[in-house]
Design an enzyme around this catalytic site. Structure first.
Site, mmCIF file in Angstrom:
data_model
loop_
_atom_site.group_PDB
_atom_site.id
_atom_site.type_symbol
_atom_site.label_atom_id
_atom_site.label_comp_id
_atom_site.label_asym_id
_atom_site.label_seq_id
_atom_site.Cartn_x
_atom_site.Cartn_y
_atom_site.Cartn_z
ATOM 1 N N CYS A 8 36.305 27.116 -24.307
ATOM 2 C CA CYS A 8 35.629 28.138 -24.949
ATOM 3 C C CYS A 8 34.571 27.579 -25.729
ATOM 4 O O CYS A 8 33.942 26.267 -25.473
ATOM 5 C CB CYS A 8 36.614 28.777 -25.825
ATOM 6 S SG CYS A 8 37.274 27.957 -27.254
ATOM 7 N N ASN A 11 36.728 25.633 -29.517
ATOM 8 C CA ASN A 11 38.122 25.168 -29.009
ATOM 9 C C ASN A 11 39.082 25.039 -30.367
ATOM 10 O O ASN A 11 39.863 24.322 -30.428
ATOM 11 C CB ASN A 11 37.835 23.561 -28.715
ATOM 12 C CG ASN A 11 39.341 22.986 -28.006
ATOM 13 O OD1 ASN A 11 39.683 21.733 -28.242
ATOM 14 N ND2 ASN A 11 39.869 23.631 -27.274
ATOM 15 N N CYS A 13 40.149 28.702 -30.973
ATOM 16 C CA CYS A 13 40.793 30.150 -30.871
ATOM 17 C C CYS A 13 41.232 30.376 -29.406
ATOM 18 O O CYS A 13 42.324 30.269 -29.166
ATOM 19 C CB CYS A 13 39.577 31.169 -31.128
ATOM 20 S SG CYS A 13 38.998 31.168 -32.918
ATOM 21 N N ARG A 14 40.274 30.660 -28.663
ATOM 22 C CA ARG A 14 40.775 31.124 -27.202
ATOM 23 C C ARG A 14 41.194 30.133 -26.350
ATOM 24 O O ARG A 14 42.283 30.200 -25.822
ATOM 25 C CB ARG A 14 39.734 31.856 -26.314
ATOM 26 C CG ARG A 14 38.854 33.005 -27.299
ATOM 27 C CD ARG A 14 37.627 33.757 -26.587
ATOM 28 N NE ARG A 14 36.669 32.538 -27.178
ATOM 29 C CZ ARG A 14 35.432 32.723 -26.564
ATOM 30 N NH1 ARG A 14 34.907 33.708 -25.831
ATOM 31 N NH2 ARG A 14 34.428 31.885 -27.033
ATOM 32 N N SER A 15 40.467 28.795 -26.234
ATOM 33 C CA SER A 15 41.085 28.038 -25.355
ATOM 34 C C SER A 15 42.292 27.182 -25.711
ATOM 35 O O SER A 15 43.200 26.926 -24.771
ATOM 36 C CB SER A 15 39.882 26.677 -25.195
ATOM 37 O OG SER A 15 39.348 26.241 -26.086
ATOM 38 N N ASP A 126 35.452 36.904 -28.296
ATOM 39 C CA ASP A 126 35.634 35.704 -29.290
ATOM 40 C C ASP A 126 36.235 36.438 -30.561
ATOM 41 O O ASP A 126 35.447 37.140 -30.977
ATOM 42 C CB ASP A 126 34.362 35.322 -29.592
ATOM 43 C CG ASP A 126 34.544 33.741 -30.530
ATOM 44 O OD1 ASP A 126 35.588 33.764 -31.090
ATOM 45 O OD2 ASP A 126 33.717 32.783 -30.436
#
Length: 161
Positions: A8, A11, A13-15, A126
């Site tokens: 993402c 690095n 939140c999402r990944s 995001d």
């Protein structure tokens, strides 16, 4: 061993959440000897930081351990990981730009939602500028997408999930 990298922007939140979900599922399906995973960002905004507190809270809600510090994607990642899995178009574009820059051929750069059957949209939103509900939405998207990703791997790599 098949190496999967979730990518993402920052690095935090999402990944890292995607990596935690993936690791949980490969453990659940007893596939830890067939896969390894990591996560990173295309930016250098948060290098060395822990995941966002809301990411950690969401992971804890689903009993997903996260032991990660943010890092930026690098040339070694582009060469060593079999799958480069981006959360959105911008990060996929950044990955492809780096592959061109370093003259690395890589055929397995995907958006994570490409593995969902008929997704409404291909990007994982995001959640950084929103509240806890955005992190829950991201969890639900990633949980479903990763389940379908494992099904894809099962078909293409003779992995039995």
């Amino acid at each position: 061993m098949i190496k999967v990298l979730f990518v993402c922007l920052g690095n935090i939140c999402r990944s890292p959440l995607a990596q935690a979900i993936f690791d949980h599922k490969i453990n659940k399906y007893q596939l830890t000897n067939k896969f390894s995973s990591d996560s990173c960002g295309t930016s250098d905004y948060h290098i060395g930081e822990l995941p966002d507190e809301r990411t950690m809270n969401c992971a804890a809600k689903y009993r997903l351990p996260i032991d990660h510090r943010a890092r930026q994607i690098n040339r070694v990642d582009l060469r060593e990981f079999h799958y480069l899995i981006a959360m959105d178009f911008s990060n996929k574009k950044n990955i492809n730009h780096l592959l061109q820059k370093f003259k690395i051929a890589h055929e397995k750069v995907f958006l994570i939602r490409e593995f969902q059957p008929e997704p409404d949209v291909l990007e994982v939103p995001d959640p950084y500028y929103g509240g806890e509900d955005g992190f829950e939405e991201v969890y639900q998207i990633l949980d479903d997408s990763i389940e379908h990703f494992l099904e894809y791997l099962k078909k293409g790599e003779d992995i039995y999930v």
